[in-house]
Design an enzyme around this catalytic site. Structure first.
Site, PDB file in Angstrom:
ATOM      1  N   ALA A 109       0.825  -1.220   0.000  1.00  0.00           N
ATOM      2  CA  ALA A 109       0.000   0.000   0.000  1.00  0.00           C
ATOM      3  C   ALA A 109       0.854   1.264   0.000  1.00  0.00           C
ATOM      4  O   ALA A 109       0.476   2.278   0.559  1.00  0.00           O
ATOM      5  CB  ALA A 109      -0.922  -0.011   1.218  1.00  0.00           C
TER       6      ALA A 109
ATOM      7  N   ARG B  36      -2.262   7.084 -11.491  1.00  0.00           N
ATOM      8  CA  ARG B  36      -3.347   7.009 -12.483  1.00  0.00           C
ATOM      9  C   ARG B  36      -4.698   7.444 -11.923  1.00  0.00           C
ATOM     10  O   ARG B  36      -5.644   7.661 -12.659  1.00  0.00           O
ATOM     11  CB  ARG B  36      -3.425   5.578 -13.044  1.00  0.00           C
ATOM     12  CG  ARG B  36      -2.235   5.219 -13.917  1.00  0.00           C
ATOM     13  CD  ARG B  36      -2.112   3.709 -14.148  1.00  0.00           C
ATOM     14  NE  ARG B  36      -1.506   3.018 -13.009  1.00  0.00           N
ATOM     15  CZ  ARG B  36      -1.202   1.729 -12.976  1.00  0.00           C
ATOM     16  NH1 ARG B  36      -1.457   0.969 -14.026  1.00  0.00           N
ATOM     17  NH2 ARG B  36      -0.665   1.175 -11.907  1.00  0.00           N
TER      18      ARG B  36
HETATM   19  C1  UD1 Z   1       0.550  -5.409 -10.257  1.00  0.00           C
HETATM   20  C2  UD1 Z   1       1.371  -6.591 -10.774  1.00  0.00           C
HETATM   21  C3  UD1 Z   1       0.633  -7.222 -11.952  1.00  0.00           C
HETATM   22  C4  UD1 Z   1      -0.746  -7.651 -11.534  1.00  0.00           C
HETATM   23  C5  UD1 Z   1      -1.524  -6.479 -10.883  1.00  0.00           C
HETATM   24  C6  UD1 Z   1      -2.790  -7.000 -10.252  1.00  0.00           C
HETATM   25  C7  UD1 Z   1       3.729  -6.058 -10.389  1.00  0.00           C
HETATM   26  C8  UD1 Z   1       4.989  -5.601 -10.983  1.00  0.00           C
HETATM   27  N1  UD1 Z   1       2.676  -6.140 -11.188  1.00  0.00           N
HETATM   28  O1  UD1 Z   1       0.487  -4.437 -11.306  1.00  0.00           O
HETATM   29  O2  UD1 Z   1       1.344  -8.361 -12.417  1.00  0.00           O
HETATM   30  O3  UD1 Z   1      -1.480  -8.145 -12.636  1.00  0.00           O
HETATM   31  O4  UD1 Z   1      -0.752  -5.851  -9.849  1.00  0.00           O
HETATM   32  O5  UD1 Z   1      -3.628  -5.964  -9.829  1.00  0.00           O
HETATM   33  O6  UD1 Z   1       3.695  -6.395  -9.221  1.00  0.00           O
HETATM   34  N2  UD1 Z   1       3.171  -0.738  -4.436  1.00  0.00           N
HETATM   35  C9  UD1 Z   1       4.008  -0.452  -3.398  1.00  0.00           C
HETATM   36  N3  UD1 Z   1       5.275  -0.033  -3.664  1.00  0.00           N
HETATM   37  C10 UD1 Z   1       5.740   0.099  -4.922  1.00  0.00           C
HETATM   38  C11 UD1 Z   1       4.871  -0.198  -5.993  1.00  0.00           C
HETATM   39  C12 UD1 Z   1       3.600  -0.616  -5.724  1.00  0.00           C
HETATM   40  O7  UD1 Z   1       3.623  -0.572  -2.226  1.00  0.00           O
HETATM   41  O8  UD1 Z   1       6.916   0.475  -5.069  1.00  0.00           O
HETATM   42  C13 UD1 Z   1       1.786  -1.177  -4.135  1.00  0.00           C
HETATM   43  C14 UD1 Z   1       0.722  -0.239  -4.661  1.00  0.00           C
HETATM   44  O9  UD1 Z   1       0.349   0.709  -3.668  1.00  0.00           O
HETATM   45  C15 UD1 Z   1      -0.418  -1.187  -4.998  1.00  0.00           C
HETATM   46  C16 UD1 Z   1       0.268  -2.518  -5.255  1.00  0.00           C
HETATM   47  O10 UD1 Z   1       1.576  -2.423  -4.751  1.00  0.00           O
HETATM   48  O11 UD1 Z   1      -1.328  -1.339  -3.934  1.00  0.00           O
HETATM   49  C17 UD1 Z   1       0.324  -2.875  -6.754  1.00  0.00           C
HETATM   50  O12 UD1 Z   1       1.000  -1.828  -7.441  1.00  0.00           O
HETATM   51  P1  UD1 Z   1       0.457  -1.261  -8.812  1.00  0.00           P
HETATM   52  O13 UD1 Z   1       1.354  -0.176  -9.243  1.00  0.00           O
HETATM   53  O14 UD1 Z   1      -0.974  -0.995  -8.730  1.00  0.00           O
HETATM   54  O15 UD1 Z   1       0.724  -2.533  -9.749  1.00  0.00           O
HETATM   55  P2  UD1 Z   1      -0.004  -2.918 -11.101  1.00  0.00           P
HETATM   56  O16 UD1 Z   1       0.583  -2.119 -12.204  1.00  0.00           O
HETATM   57  O17 UD1 Z   1      -1.465  -2.883 -10.937  1.00  0.00           O
HETATM   58 CA    CA Z   2      -2.797  -2.241  -9.331  1.00  0.00          CA
END
Ligand code: UD1
Ligand code: CA
Length: 455
Positions: free
Chosen positions: A10, A16
């Protein structure tokens, strides 16, 4: 007991969403997405829940409170990097770690439980929760080898044209052997289209090390949607609404127009309640049997008693008894306590007041900081004058008093039991029980004066 741990991701900003509110705090049916996720996890038998926070860390921590432990991800370098932040907490612990994204609010405890059980039954090193999507755009795709075993997950931005055709998606929920997870994370690189450390890369690493990687495919794609923008947010809202409304209907609640009825996850509703269109029920509201809510009522954190009817009205943080008539167009503000068989009619505002059984406030009144006994009648337009611009004062109206129309009761003031207040009076002194009080200018008729004046 099984050693099961959870990590909730989180820390992302949610670019986006184009919002000042951090993504995981955006509400779905009134509850922040990350709270939905944590509430489901809480029902499982877990040794700990650790939430990785970064953007808006304080706000997320404030929201989740004691429901979770927290680790900070200073820089958002990817989901793999995010999980690594929990290393100090979890590394070397033997057991299973379930990782869930904070932006998948529709996941149910049943599905999470099923993945955990599948993982443990299969004695797998990694289990990925997957689903078939009609439109997989934006999700990581599950690449399987000739033996149809999962070989890797490829992100949308890194996928070849062929890989983009794959409809099986990574839902972002996984179970890992905990020790293996933190070992493998050390080997993840950021050599990809986004320059991030991807958690899904752990799969390929485990695979190469001959560890057992399995997928658990859920039939319920809709349950797994990840909310990255406001379009997905509205889809999540719609799906959650449908799920909750159907649950209530199955339990004996009539919802006249489920498409236009918004019931929060934690709302409790008795049997034979009717919810008319346009109603919004939020927070920890409880509605007892046979009540009729709406059309167009908004109720937050209230108790609504049996057979009470509340039309076109707003009520917040209040207790409303049985067989009460509220509205149309009443406003019940916090800390009202309304007894049984009370009437709160049109254009009436009640604030921080107690109204006992059988009393009536039928039209155009403001009742604030008051204690009203039973059997009291408040005439049209009568109000409590509770505020002098600096302080608030209390009005007490004892049982069976009758307050005439348009009376001003200037607090602090007490109207005794059974007293009568003449219409139009401004009352600033206590009125003894059983008395008549008149506080208005004497009427003077000047005969013929109008005729003279008009000529
Ligand atoms: C991610 C997955 C993707 C999957 C999708 C499902 C990765 C690289 N990709 O993509 O394969 O299909 O979720 O919904 O994992 N977050 C952090 N720290 C970070 C980056 C993200 O805590 O440095 C958290 C975000 O707050 C979020 C979650 O991780 O709650 C997922 O990140 P997000 O950027 O939404 O990933 P997706 O592009 O949706
Ligand atoms: Ca996501």
């Amino acid at each position: 007991m099984l050693n099961r741990y959870a990590i909730v991701l989180a820390a992302g900003k949610g670019t986006r969403m184009k919002s000042n509110l951090y993504k995981v705090l955006h509400p779905v049916l009134g509850k922040p997405m990350v709270q939905h996720v944590v509430d489901q996890l809480k029902t499982l038998d877990l040794a700990s829940i650790t939430t990785v926070v970064g953007f808006g860390a304080e706000k997320v921590q404030e929201q989740l409170g004691d429901d979770s432990e927290f680790v900070i991800q200073q820089e958002q370098l990817g989901t793999g990097h995010a999980v690594q932040q929990a290393e100090s907490f979890l590394a070397n612990k033997q057991g299973t770690t379930i990782v869930v994204c904070g932006d998948t609010p529709l996941l149910t405890k049943e599905t999470l439980q099923a993945v955990l059980e599948h993982h443990e039954k299969e004695k797998a090193a990694v289990t990925i929760l997957t689903a078939q999507a009609d439109d997989p755009t934006g999700y990581g795709r599950i690449v399987r080898n000739a033996e149809s075993q999962v070989s890797k997950i490829v992100e949308q931005k890194d996928a070849t044209k062929e890989e983009q055709l794959i409809q099986e998606i990574n839902t972002g929920t996984y179970c890992f052997d905990n020790v293996l997870l933190f070992e493998a994370l050390k080997k993840v690189s950021n050599d990809n289209a986004q320059g991030e450390y991807y958690l899904p890369d752990v799969i390929q690493i485990a695979q190469q090390e001959q560890q057992k990687v399995v997928a658990y495919e859920t039939e319920q794609f809709e349950e797994t949607i990840g909310v990255n923008d406001r379009i997905a947010l509205s889809q999540a809202e719609k799906l959650m609404k449908k799920r909750i409304n159907e649950q209530h209907m199955r339990n004996g609640v009539s919802i006249i127009d489920p498409e236009n009825t918004y019931i929060g996850v934690d709302v409790q509703i008795g049997t034979d309640v009717t919810i008319e269109p346009g109603s919004v029920l939020k927070g920890k509201t409880i509605i007892e049997n046979d009540a009729v809510i709406g059309p167009n009522s908004e109720i937050t954190d209230c108790h609504i008693g049996e057979s009470t009817v509340m039309r076109h009205s707003v009520a917040t943080s209040s207790y409303i008894g049985k067989r009460v008539q509220v509205g149309p167009f009443a406003h019940i503000r916090p800390e009202a306590a309304i007894g049984n068989d009370v009437k709160v009619g049109n254009f009436v505002e009640i604030k921080k007041s107690k109204i006992d059984n059988g009393s009536k406030v039928p039209h155009l009144s403001y009742i604030g900081d008051a204690e009203i006994g039973s059997g009291v009648n408040i005439g049209c337009g009568a109000i409590t004058v509770n505020y002098d611009g600096k302080n608030k004062f209390k009005t007490t109206i004892e049982d069976d008093a009758f307050i005439g129309c348009n009376a001003n009761l200037i607090a602090p003031v007490r109207i005794g039991k059974g007293a009568l207040i003449a219409a139009g009076s401004t009352i600033h002194q206590d009125v003894p029980g059983e008395s008549l009080s008149i506080g208005r200018a004497k009427q003077v008729n000047k005969e013929g004066y109008a005729r003279k004046y008009n000529n």
